[in-house]
Design a protein around this motif. Structure first.
Motif, PDB file in Angstrom:
ATOM      1  N   GLU A 125       4.983  11.112  -4.089  1.00 19.77           N
ATOM      2  CA  GLU A 125       6.148  10.801  -4.914  1.00 19.77           C
ATOM      3  C   GLU A 125       6.919   9.589  -4.388  1.00 19.77           C
ATOM      4  N   SER A 126       6.668   9.202  -3.128  1.00 18.37           N
ATOM      5  CA  SER A 126       7.398   8.075  -2.562  1.00 18.37           C
ATOM      6  C   SER A 126       6.711   6.740  -2.840  1.00 18.37           C
ATOM      7  N   TYR A 145       2.442  -0.449   1.454  1.00 24.02           N
ATOM      8  CA  TYR A 145       3.059   0.864   1.630  1.00 24.02           C
ATOM      9  C   TYR A 145       2.461   1.594   2.823  1.00 24.02           C
ATOM     10  N   THR A 205      -0.016  -3.598  -3.229  1.00 26.19           N
ATOM     11  CA  THR A 205       1.183  -2.790  -2.963  1.00 26.19           C
ATOM     12  C   THR A 205       0.847  -1.549  -2.143  1.00 26.19           C
ATOM     13  N   ASP A 261       4.684  -2.723 -15.398  1.00 26.55           N
ATOM     14  CA  ASP A 261       4.723  -3.932 -14.573  1.00 26.55           C
ATOM     15  C   ASP A 261       4.225  -5.160 -15.322  1.00 26.55           C
ATOM     16  N   HIS A 278       5.284   4.358  -5.650  1.00 24.63           N
ATOM     17  CA  HIS A 278       5.305   4.086  -7.089  1.00 24.63           C
ATOM     18  C   HIS A 278       4.135   3.159  -7.417  1.00 24.63           C
TER      19      HIS A 278
END
Length: 258
Positions: A5-6, A204, A200, A14, A8
Protein backbone atom coordinates in the motif's frame (compact mmCIF):
# COMPACT_ATOMS: atom_id res chain seq x y z
CA UNK A 1 8.79 -6.71 4.03
CA UNK A 2 7.48 -4.52 1.23
CA UNK A 3 4.20 -2.84 2.10
CA UNK A 4 2.26 -2.82 -1.17
CA UNK A 5 0.00 0.00 0.00
CA UNK A 6 3.00 2.32 0.39
CA UNK A 7 4.10 1.90 -3.22
CA UNK A 8 1.94 3.70 -5.75
CA UNK A 9 2.50 1.84 -9.00
CA UNK A 10 2.26 3.92 -12.19
CA UNK A 11 -1.00 3.60 -14.08
CA UNK A 12 -3.18 5.24 -16.73
CA UNK A 13 -3.53 8.39 -14.63
CA UNK A 14 0.18 9.10 -15.15
CA UNK A 15 -0.50 9.50 -18.88
CA UNK A 16 -2.95 12.37 -18.29
CA UNK A 17 -0.42 15.15 -18.47
CA UNK A 18 -1.40 18.70 -17.45
CA UNK A 19 -1.64 21.38 -20.10
CA UNK A 20 1.23 23.80 -20.67
CA UNK A 21 -1.06 26.63 -21.70
CA UNK A 22 -4.52 27.25 -23.08
CA UNK A 23 -5.69 28.55 -26.45
CA UNK A 24 -9.35 29.51 -26.70
CA UNK A 25 -10.22 27.30 -23.75
CA UNK A 26 -8.33 24.30 -25.19
CA UNK A 27 -5.52 22.96 -23.03
CA UNK A 28 -2.32 22.44 -25.03
CA UNK A 29 -0.62 19.36 -23.62
CA UNK A 30 2.81 17.81 -24.07
CA UNK A 31 1.64 15.13 -26.57
CA UNK A 32 -0.03 17.79 -28.71
CA UNK A 33 3.20 19.77 -28.86
CA UNK A 34 5.08 16.57 -29.71
CA UNK A 35 2.80 15.95 -32.70
CA UNK A 36 3.66 19.37 -34.10
CA UNK A 37 7.35 18.90 -33.31
CA UNK A 38 7.38 15.50 -35.05
CA UNK A 39 5.80 16.99 -38.17
CA UNK A 40 8.44 19.72 -38.22
CA UNK A 41 11.27 17.21 -37.75
CA UNK A 42 10.06 14.96 -40.57
CA UNK A 43 9.52 17.88 -42.94
CA UNK A 44 12.88 19.45 -42.08
CA UNK A 45 14.77 16.17 -42.51
CA UNK A 46 13.48 15.48 -46.01
CA UNK A 47 13.64 19.14 -47.04
CA UNK A 48 17.31 19.30 -46.06
CA UNK A 49 18.01 15.89 -47.63
CA UNK A 50 16.79 17.00 -51.06
CA UNK A 51 17.86 20.65 -50.88
CA UNK A 52 21.08 20.07 -52.81
CA UNK A 53 20.37 16.89 -54.71
CA UNK A 54 23.42 15.61 -56.53
CA UNK A 55 24.17 12.55 -58.64
CA UNK A 56 26.62 11.37 -55.99
CA UNK A 57 24.66 11.91 -52.77
CA UNK A 58 26.17 13.22 -49.58
CA UNK A 59 25.49 11.63 -46.21
CA UNK A 60 22.23 13.47 -45.54
CA UNK A 61 20.92 12.96 -49.06
CA UNK A 62 21.85 9.29 -48.90
CA UNK A 63 20.03 8.92 -45.57
CA UNK A 64 16.95 10.63 -46.96
CA UNK A 65 16.93 8.57 -50.15
CA UNK A 66 17.44 5.34 -48.20
CA UNK A 67 14.63 6.15 -45.79
CA UNK A 68 12.29 7.12 -48.62
CA UNK A 69 13.27 4.08 -50.68
CA UNK A 70 12.65 1.69 -47.80
CA UNK A 71 9.01 2.73 -47.51
CA UNK A 72 8.54 3.21 -51.25
CA UNK A 73 9.85 -0.18 -52.26
CA UNK A 74 9.33 -2.59 -49.37
CA UNK A 75 5.87 -1.29 -48.44
CA UNK A 76 4.38 0.75 -51.29
CA UNK A 77 5.49 -1.13 -54.38
CA UNK A 78 5.61 -4.63 -52.91
CA UNK A 79 2.16 -4.43 -51.28
CA UNK A 80 0.08 -2.13 -53.50
CA UNK A 81 1.70 -3.15 -56.78
CA UNK A 82 3.80 -1.38 -59.39
CA UNK A 83 0.78 0.00 -61.27
CA UNK A 84 -0.86 2.01 -58.47
CA UNK A 85 1.66 2.47 -55.69
CA UNK A 86 3.40 5.70 -56.76
CA UNK A 87 0.55 8.07 -55.91
CA UNK A 88 0.33 6.72 -52.36
CA UNK A 89 4.05 6.80 -51.55
CA UNK A 90 4.03 10.38 -50.14
CA UNK A 91 1.27 9.43 -47.71
CA UNK A 92 2.94 6.17 -46.67
CA UNK A 93 6.32 7.84 -46.14
CA UNK A 94 4.71 10.61 -44.12
CA UNK A 95 2.74 8.19 -41.95
CA UNK A 96 5.74 5.95 -41.28
CA UNK A 97 8.15 8.67 -40.23
CA UNK A 98 5.54 10.71 -38.38
CA UNK A 99 4.65 7.68 -36.25
CA UNK A 100 8.27 6.64 -35.81
CA UNK A 101 9.39 10.08 -34.58
CA UNK A 102 6.44 10.30 -32.19
CA UNK A 103 7.20 6.80 -30.91
CA UNK A 104 10.92 7.48 -30.50
CA UNK A 105 10.08 10.48 -28.31
CA UNK A 106 9.46 7.89 -25.61
CA UNK A 107 13.19 7.08 -25.60
CA UNK A 108 14.47 10.66 -25.82
CA UNK A 109 15.70 12.13 -22.51
CA UNK A 110 13.73 15.10 -21.17
CA UNK A 111 10.80 14.21 -23.46
CA UNK A 112 10.39 10.53 -22.46
CA UNK A 113 6.80 10.21 -23.60
CA UNK A 114 5.55 8.41 -26.74
CA UNK A 115 2.80 10.54 -28.27
CA UNK A 116 0.69 7.57 -29.34
CA UNK A 117 0.47 6.21 -25.82
CA UNK A 118 -2.60 8.47 -25.77
CA UNK A 119 -5.47 6.58 -27.41
CA UNK A 120 -7.05 9.68 -28.95
CA UNK A 121 -3.91 10.37 -30.97
CA UNK A 122 -3.83 6.84 -32.40
CA UNK A 123 -7.56 6.84 -33.20
CA UNK A 124 -7.30 10.16 -35.01
CA UNK A 125 -4.50 8.86 -37.24
CA UNK A 126 -6.38 5.60 -37.90
CA UNK A 127 -9.46 7.64 -38.87
CA UNK A 128 -7.43 9.46 -41.54
CA UNK A 129 -6.32 6.12 -42.96
CA UNK A 130 -9.90 4.79 -42.86
CA UNK A 131 -11.19 7.78 -44.83
CA UNK A 132 -8.38 7.47 -47.38
CA UNK A 133 -8.64 3.78 -48.30
CA UNK A 134 -12.44 3.84 -48.37
CA UNK A 135 -12.43 6.96 -50.55
CA UNK A 136 -9.96 5.30 -52.92
CA UNK A 137 -12.12 2.19 -53.16
CA UNK A 138 -15.35 4.13 -53.74
CA UNK A 139 -13.69 6.28 -56.40
CA UNK A 140 -12.56 3.22 -58.35
CA UNK A 141 -15.52 0.88 -57.92
CA UNK A 142 -18.41 3.20 -57.06
CA UNK A 143 -20.18 3.08 -53.70
CA UNK A 144 -22.23 -0.07 -54.30
CA UNK A 145 -19.41 -1.80 -56.16
CA UNK A 146 -16.99 -1.10 -53.32
CA UNK A 147 -19.52 -2.25 -50.73
CA UNK A 148 -19.94 -5.51 -52.64
CA UNK A 149 -16.18 -5.91 -52.96
CA UNK A 150 -15.68 -5.55 -49.20
CA UNK A 151 -18.68 -7.52 -48.02
CA UNK A 152 -19.21 -10.36 -50.52
CA UNK A 153 -16.29 -12.83 -50.76
CA UNK A 154 -15.78 -14.32 -54.20
CA UNK A 155 -16.37 -18.03 -54.69
CA UNK A 156 -18.57 -18.43 -51.62
CA UNK A 157 -21.96 -20.23 -51.92
CA UNK A 158 -24.95 -17.90 -51.79
CA UNK A 159 -26.29 -19.86 -48.81
CA UNK A 160 -23.34 -18.52 -46.76
CA UNK A 161 -24.07 -14.87 -47.54
CA UNK A 162 -26.35 -14.21 -44.50
CA UNK A 163 -23.49 -15.28 -42.23
CA UNK A 164 -20.49 -13.88 -44.08
CA UNK A 165 -21.78 -10.50 -45.31
CA UNK A 166 -22.33 -9.03 -41.80
CA UNK A 167 -18.98 -10.42 -40.65
CA UNK A 168 -17.16 -9.00 -43.66
CA UNK A 169 -18.92 -5.66 -43.26
CA UNK A 170 -17.90 -5.27 -39.63
CA UNK A 171 -14.41 -6.67 -40.20
CA UNK A 172 -13.49 -4.68 -43.30
CA UNK A 173 -15.38 -1.43 -42.82
CA UNK A 174 -15.84 -0.90 -39.08
CA UNK A 175 -13.30 -2.88 -37.08
CA UNK A 176 -10.18 -2.12 -39.12
CA UNK A 177 -9.58 1.44 -37.86
CA UNK A 178 -10.21 0.31 -34.28
CA UNK A 179 -7.65 -2.51 -34.41
CA UNK A 180 -5.24 -0.29 -36.33
CA UNK A 181 -5.33 2.31 -33.57
CA UNK A 182 -5.38 -0.16 -30.68
CA UNK A 183 -2.28 -1.99 -31.92
CA UNK A 184 -0.28 1.23 -31.98
CA UNK A 185 -1.70 2.68 -28.77
CA UNK A 186 -1.44 -0.49 -26.65
CA UNK A 187 2.17 -1.18 -27.59
CA UNK A 188 3.27 2.37 -26.84
CA UNK A 189 1.23 2.53 -23.64
CA UNK A 190 2.38 -0.85 -22.27
CA UNK A 191 6.05 -0.28 -23.07
CA UNK A 192 6.15 3.14 -21.42
CA UNK A 193 4.20 1.87 -18.42
CA UNK A 194 6.72 -0.94 -17.95
CA UNK A 195 9.62 1.51 -18.05
CA UNK A 196 7.92 3.72 -15.47
CA UNK A 197 7.31 0.70 -13.23
CA UNK A 198 10.95 -0.42 -13.29
CA UNK A 199 12.25 3.12 -12.76
CA UNK A 200 9.95 4.08 -9.87
CA UNK A 201 10.00 0.58 -8.40
CA UNK A 202 13.80 0.56 -8.31
CA UNK A 203 13.86 3.91 -6.54
CA UNK A 204 11.30 2.73 -4.01
CA UNK A 205 13.26 -0.46 -3.24
CA UNK A 206 16.42 1.52 -2.55
CA UNK A 207 14.80 4.28 -0.48
CA UNK A 208 12.20 2.37 1.53
CA UNK A 209 13.07 -1.32 1.66
CA UNK A 210 16.77 -1.42 2.48
CA UNK A 211 18.68 -4.67 2.74
CA UNK A 212 17.75 -6.68 -0.30
CA UNK A 213 16.31 -3.52 -1.81
CA UNK A 214 19.84 -2.16 -2.33
CA UNK A 215 20.43 -5.06 -4.72
CA UNK A 216 16.93 -5.34 -6.22
CA UNK A 217 16.64 -1.61 -6.91
CA UNK A 218 19.65 -1.34 -9.24
CA UNK A 219 18.58 -4.61 -10.87
CA UNK A 220 15.22 -3.01 -11.67
CA UNK A 221 17.06 -0.09 -13.27
CA UNK A 222 19.17 -2.48 -15.34
CA UNK A 223 15.95 -4.12 -16.54
CA UNK A 224 14.59 -0.66 -17.37
CA UNK A 225 17.64 0.00 -19.54
CA UNK A 226 17.26 -3.34 -21.31
CA UNK A 227 13.54 -2.76 -21.87
CA UNK A 228 14.29 0.72 -23.24
CA UNK A 229 16.47 -0.83 -25.96
CA UNK A 230 13.69 -3.30 -26.74
CA UNK A 231 11.28 -0.37 -26.89
CA UNK A 232 13.31 1.27 -29.67
CA UNK A 233 12.78 -1.86 -31.76
CA UNK A 234 9.06 -1.88 -30.92
CA UNK A 235 8.78 1.81 -31.79
CA UNK A 236 10.18 1.12 -35.24
CA UNK A 237 8.10 -2.02 -35.76
CA UNK A 238 4.84 -0.32 -34.80
CA UNK A 239 5.47 2.46 -37.32
CA UNK A 240 6.29 -0.18 -39.93
CA UNK A 241 3.24 -2.36 -39.15
CA UNK A 242 0.86 0.63 -39.17
CA UNK A 243 2.18 1.74 -42.57
CA UNK A 244 2.20 -1.82 -43.91
CA UNK A 245 -1.45 -2.33 -42.95
CA UNK A 246 -2.33 0.98 -44.60
CA UNK A 247 -0.75 -0.28 -47.81
CA UNK A 248 -2.63 -3.58 -47.53
CA UNK A 249 -5.94 -1.77 -47.05
CA UNK A 250 -5.23 0.45 -50.06
CA UNK A 251 -4.35 -2.61 -52.12
CA UNK A 252 -7.60 -4.28 -51.05
CA UNK A 253 -9.60 -1.17 -51.95
CA UNK A 254 -8.05 -1.09 -55.42
CA UNK A 255 -8.32 -4.82 -56.11
CA UNK A 256 -10.97 -6.08 -58.51
CA UNK A 257 -11.79 -9.12 -56.40
CA UNK A 258 -12.03 -9.67 -52.65
Amino acid sequence: MIRAESFHAPGPADFDLPGFFSIGGTEITKPMIQLVLAAIIVFAFFALAIRRGTLVPGKLQFAGESAYGMVRNSIGRDIIGSHDFARFVPYLVTVFFFIFVNNIFGSVPLIAFPSFSRASMAYALAAVSWVLYNAVGIKKHGFLGYLKLQCVPAGVPVAMYPLLIPLEFFSNLLIRPVTLALRLFCNMFAGHLLLMLFATGGLYLIEHVGGIGYAAGPLAWVLAILVSFLEILVQFLQAYVFTLLNAMYLQGALADEH
